[in-house]
Write a protein that holds these residues in place. Structure first.
Motif, PDB file in Angstrom:
ATOM      1  N   VAL A  87       0.854  -1.190   0.000  1.00 58.73           N
ATOM      2  CA  VAL A  87       0.000   0.000   0.000  1.00 58.73           C
ATOM      3  C   VAL A  87       0.884   1.232   0.000  1.00 58.73           C
ATOM      4  CG1 VAL A  87      -1.948  -1.098   1.170  1.00 58.73           C
ATOM      5  CG2 VAL A  87      -0.130  -0.054   2.535  1.00 58.73           C
ATOM      6  N   ALA A  88       0.321   2.382  -0.410  1.00 59.49           N
ATOM      7  CA  ALA A  88       1.084   3.629  -0.463  1.00 59.49           C
ATOM      8  C   ALA A  88       0.676   4.607   0.643  1.00 59.49           C
ATOM      9  CB  ALA A  88       0.925   4.280  -1.828  1.00 59.49           C
ATOM     10  N   MET A  89      -0.607   4.919   0.762  1.00 58.32           N
ATOM     11  CA  MET A  89      -1.152   5.814   1.781  1.00 58.32           C
ATOM     12  C   MET A  89      -0.438   7.172   1.828  1.00 58.32           C
ATOM     13  SD  MET A  89      -2.138   3.266   4.923  1.00 58.32           S
ATOM     14  CE  MET A  89      -3.355   1.974   4.658  1.00 58.32           C
ATOM     15  N   PRO A  90      -0.684   8.013   0.821  1.00 57.97           N
ATOM     16  CA  PRO A  90      -0.027   9.323   0.766  1.00 57.97           C
ATOM     17  C   PRO A  90      -0.539  10.290   1.828  1.00 57.97           C
ATOM     18  CG  PRO A  90      -1.637   9.104  -0.988  1.00 57.97           C
ATOM     19  CD  PRO A  90      -1.545   7.767  -0.336  1.00 57.97           C
ATOM     20  N   GLY A  91       0.270  11.317   2.082  1.00 56.83           N
ATOM     21  CA  GLY A  91      -0.120  12.349   3.039  1.00 56.83           C
ATOM     22  C   GLY A  91       0.983  13.380   3.193  1.00 56.83           C
ATOM     23  N   ASP A  92       0.661  14.502   3.791  1.00 58.05           N
ATOM     24  CA  ASP A  92       1.641  15.566   4.025  1.00 58.05           C
ATOM     25  C   ASP A  92       2.644  15.129   5.093  1.00 58.05           C
ATOM     26  OD1 ASP A  92       2.411  18.553   3.734  1.00 58.05           O
ATOM     27  OD2 ASP A  92       2.197  18.263   5.898  1.00 58.05           O
ATOM     28  N   PHE A  93       3.925  15.347   4.853  1.00 56.02           N
ATOM     29  CA  PHE A  93       4.959  14.869   5.766  1.00 56.02           C
ATOM     30  C   PHE A  93       4.791  15.411   7.182  1.00 56.02           C
ATOM     31  CE2 PHE A  93       9.069  14.934   7.875  1.00 56.02           C
ATOM     32  CZ  PHE A  93       9.515  13.640   7.672  1.00 56.02           C
ATOM     33  N   LEU A  94       4.494  16.693   7.302  1.00 51.85           N
ATOM     34  CA  LEU A  94       4.419  17.314   8.620  1.00 51.85           C
ATOM     35  C   LEU A  94       3.226  16.840   9.440  1.00 51.85           C
ATOM     36  CD1 LEU A  94       5.493  20.988   7.829  1.00 51.85           C
ATOM     37  CD2 LEU A  94       6.830  19.210   8.992  1.00 51.85           C
ATOM     38  N   THR A  95       2.203  16.355   8.768  1.00 55.69           N
ATOM     39  CA  THR A  95       1.013  15.897   9.488  1.00 55.69           C
ATOM     40  C   THR A  95       0.795  14.389   9.366  1.00 55.69           C
ATOM     41  OG1 THR A  95      -0.382  16.426   7.564  1.00 55.69           O
ATOM     42  CG2 THR A  95      -0.140  18.129   9.247  1.00 55.69           C
ATOM     43  N   TYR A  96       1.753  13.694   8.775  1.00 52.83           N
ATOM     44  CA  TYR A  96       1.632  12.247   8.574  1.00 52.83           C
ATOM     45  C   TYR A  96       1.632  11.555   9.931  1.00 52.83           C
ATOM     46  CZ  TYR A  96       2.035   8.172   5.472  1.00 52.83           C
ATOM     47  OH  TYR A  96       1.789   7.035   4.738  1.00 52.83           O
ATOM     48  N   ASP A  97       0.581  10.793  10.230  1.00 52.16           N
ATOM     49  CA  ASP A  97       0.474  10.221  11.576  1.00 52.16           C
ATOM     50  C   ASP A  97       1.209   8.883  11.671  1.00 52.16           C
ATOM     51  OD1 ASP A  97      -1.780   7.897  11.395  1.00 52.16           O
ATOM     52  OD2 ASP A  97      -2.283   9.551  10.043  1.00 52.16           O
ATOM     53  N   ALA A 146       5.216  13.064  -0.688  1.00 53.58           N
ATOM     54  CA  ALA A 146       3.844  12.737  -0.295  1.00 53.58           C
ATOM     55  C   ALA A 146       3.656  11.284   0.130  1.00 53.58           C
ATOM     56  CB  ALA A 146       2.880  13.056  -1.434  1.00 53.58           C
ATOM     57  N   ILE A 147       4.678  10.428  -0.053  1.00 50.68           N
ATOM     58  CA  ILE A 147       4.536   9.021   0.341  1.00 50.68           C
ATOM     59  C   ILE A 147       5.738   8.594   1.199  1.00 50.68           C
ATOM     60  CG2 ILE A 147       2.973   8.175  -1.446  1.00 50.68           C
ATOM     61  CD1 ILE A 147       5.422   7.422  -3.133  1.00 50.68           C
ATOM     62  N   PRO A 148       5.900   9.206   2.367  1.00 47.24           N
ATOM     63  CA  PRO A 148       7.088   8.925   3.187  1.00 47.24           C
ATOM     64  C   PRO A 148       7.198   7.482   3.640  1.00 47.24           C
ATOM     65  CG  PRO A 148       5.466  10.196   4.440  1.00 47.24           C
ATOM     66  CD  PRO A 148       5.014  10.191   3.012  1.00 47.24           C
ATOM     67  N   ALA A 149       6.105   6.890   4.094  1.00 47.92           N
ATOM     68  CA  ALA A 149       6.164   5.516   4.587  1.00 47.92           C
ATOM     69  C   ALA A 149       6.425   4.539   3.446  1.00 47.92           C
ATOM     70  CB  ALA A 149       4.864   5.160   5.308  1.00 47.92           C
ATOM     71  N   TYR A 150       5.811   4.791   2.311  1.00 43.90           N
ATOM     72  CA  TYR A 150       6.012   3.931   1.136  1.00 43.90           C
ATOM     73  C   TYR A 150       7.477   3.940   0.719  1.00 43.90           C
ATOM     74  CZ  TYR A 150       5.327   2.001  -3.570  1.00 43.90           C
ATOM     75  OH  TYR A 150       5.402   1.226  -4.702  1.00 43.90           O
ATOM     76  N   CYS A 151       8.064   5.129   0.619  1.00 44.56           N
ATOM     77  CA  CYS A 151       9.480   5.227   0.231  1.00 44.56           C
ATOM     78  C   CYS A 151      10.369   4.497   1.236  1.00 44.56           C
ATOM     79  CB  CYS A 151       9.893   6.689   0.126  1.00 44.56           C
ATOM     80  SG  CYS A 151       9.132   7.598  -1.238  1.00 44.56           S
ATOM     81  N   ALA A 152      10.093   4.699   2.525  1.00 44.93           N
ATOM     82  CA  ALA A 152      10.887   4.036   3.562  1.00 44.93           C
ATOM     83  C   ALA A 152      10.744   2.525   3.472  1.00 44.93           C
ATOM     84  CB  ALA A 152      10.450   4.531   4.938  1.00 44.93           C
ATOM     85  N   SER A 153       9.530   2.061   3.248  1.00 44.46           N
ATOM     86  CA  SER A 153       9.294   0.613   3.189  1.00 44.46           C
ATOM     87  C   SER A 153       9.987  -0.016   1.989  1.00 44.46           C
ATOM     88  CB  SER A 153       7.792   0.311   3.151  1.00 44.46           C
ATOM     89  OG  SER A 153       7.205   0.694   1.920  1.00 44.46           O
ATOM     90  N   LYS A 154       9.951   0.645   0.847  1.00 45.22           N
ATOM     91  CA  LYS A 154      10.546   0.067  -0.356  1.00 45.22           C
ATOM     92  C   LYS A 154      12.071   0.102  -0.303  1.00 45.22           C
ATOM     93  CE  LYS A 154       6.692  -1.130  -2.223  1.00 45.22           C
ATOM     94  NZ  LYS A 154       6.337  -2.565  -2.308  1.00 45.22           N
ATOM     95  N   GLY A 155      12.625   1.126   0.352  1.00 39.73           N
ATOM     96  CA  GLY A 155      14.064   1.111   0.599  1.00 39.73           C
ATOM     97  C   GLY A 155      14.439  -0.045   1.503  1.00 39.73           C
ATOM     98  N   GLY A 156      13.587  -0.312   2.494  1.00 37.36           N
ATOM     99  CA  GLY A 156      13.806  -1.448   3.377  1.00 37.36           C
ATOM    100  C   GLY A 156      13.726  -2.766   2.642  1.00 37.36           C
TER     101      GLY A 156
END
Length: 249
Positions: A87-97, A146-156
């Motif tokens: 999944v991607a789940m985009p969002g603003d970095f500063l408010t990403y929960d 806009a997809i901080p968790a997605y980028c982190a996960s795919k790097g992982g």
């Protein structure tokens, strides 16, 4: 039990996952399709003539374990695994929960680790020269705010692939990854519907078009085949030249 070598593909109800299952079936694998969408994965399995369809949330450890237990009991040992669910789940970095961040990591990275570990154990226990392919992304290397968790996960996933490849090489189990660029799937539907966004996406894709899910499936099938018998620990980027461009417009 099936006489064909078995391959499990997660996130296989549609898009890239289904294309991977289709390509592996064409190569002679008996394919088991898994997805969180129960109706979708059953329909996909029926269309493809798959060995089985299993409903599984790859963010739920208990469900992953039950899936592997079911496969072992009903169908036998796996010869290949394609970790495609994500999944991607985009969002603003500063408010990403944090809860959203954790959910993406749980599915995209922790789920890949658990499934890889379980599949590898089956292969080792049964002396199978197996193949595992993880779905990474060009976003393992190029970031989108806009997809901080997605980028982190795919790097992982990229690094996990290398670690698993090194750990499992002595058992003749190969582990590789595929990193798609802009592929014409449901995840890209929003970009396709916005002419300006589509123009930007294609401006950073030298081949000038989105990829097709089949083009990812073909690379996955190659990595699961004997043609890739000396390939392990690699991420193959199927991105129309995107990473080589080195900049975005």
């Amino acid at each position: 039990m099936t006489e064909k070598p078995l391959a499990l593909i997660t996130g296989a109800a549609q898009g890239i996952g289904y294309a991977c299952a289709e390509a592996l079936a064409a190569d002679g694998y008996g394919v088991i399709l898994s997805d969180i969408k129960a109706d979708g994965v059953r329909a996909a399995a029926e269309k493809l003539g798959a060995v089985a369809a299993i409903t599984c949330d790859m963010g739920d450890l208990d469900q992953i374990k039950r899936m592997f237990d079911q496969i072992a009991t009903d169908h036998g040992p796996l010869h290949a695994l394609v970790n495609n669910a994500g999944v991607a789940m985009p969002g603003d970095f500063l408010t990403y929960d944090v809860e959203t961040f954790e959910k993406v990591i749980d599915i995209n990275l922790r789920g890949v680790f658990v499934a890889t570990q379980m599949a590898a154990q089956v292969m080792v226990d049964n002396n199978i020269a197996g193949a595992i392919v993880n779905m990474s992304s060009i976003n393992a290397q190029v970031a989108i705010p806009a997809i901080p968790a997605y980028c982190a996960s795919k790097g992982g996933v990229m690094q996990l692939t290398k670690v698993a490849a090194l750990a499992l090489a002595k058992h003749n189990v190969r582990v590789n990854a595929v990193g798609p660029g802009s592929i014409d799937t449901e995840m890209m539907a929003g970009v396709n519907a916005n002419p300006e966004a589509f123009k930007v996406a294609m401006s950073r894709t030298p081949l000038g078009r989105p990829g097709d899910a089949r083009e990812i499936g073909d690379v996955v099938a190659f990595l699961c085949s004997k043609k890739a018998s000396y390939v392990t620990g690699e991420t193959i980027y199927v991105d129309g030249g995107r990473l080589g461009l080195n900049y975005t417009c």
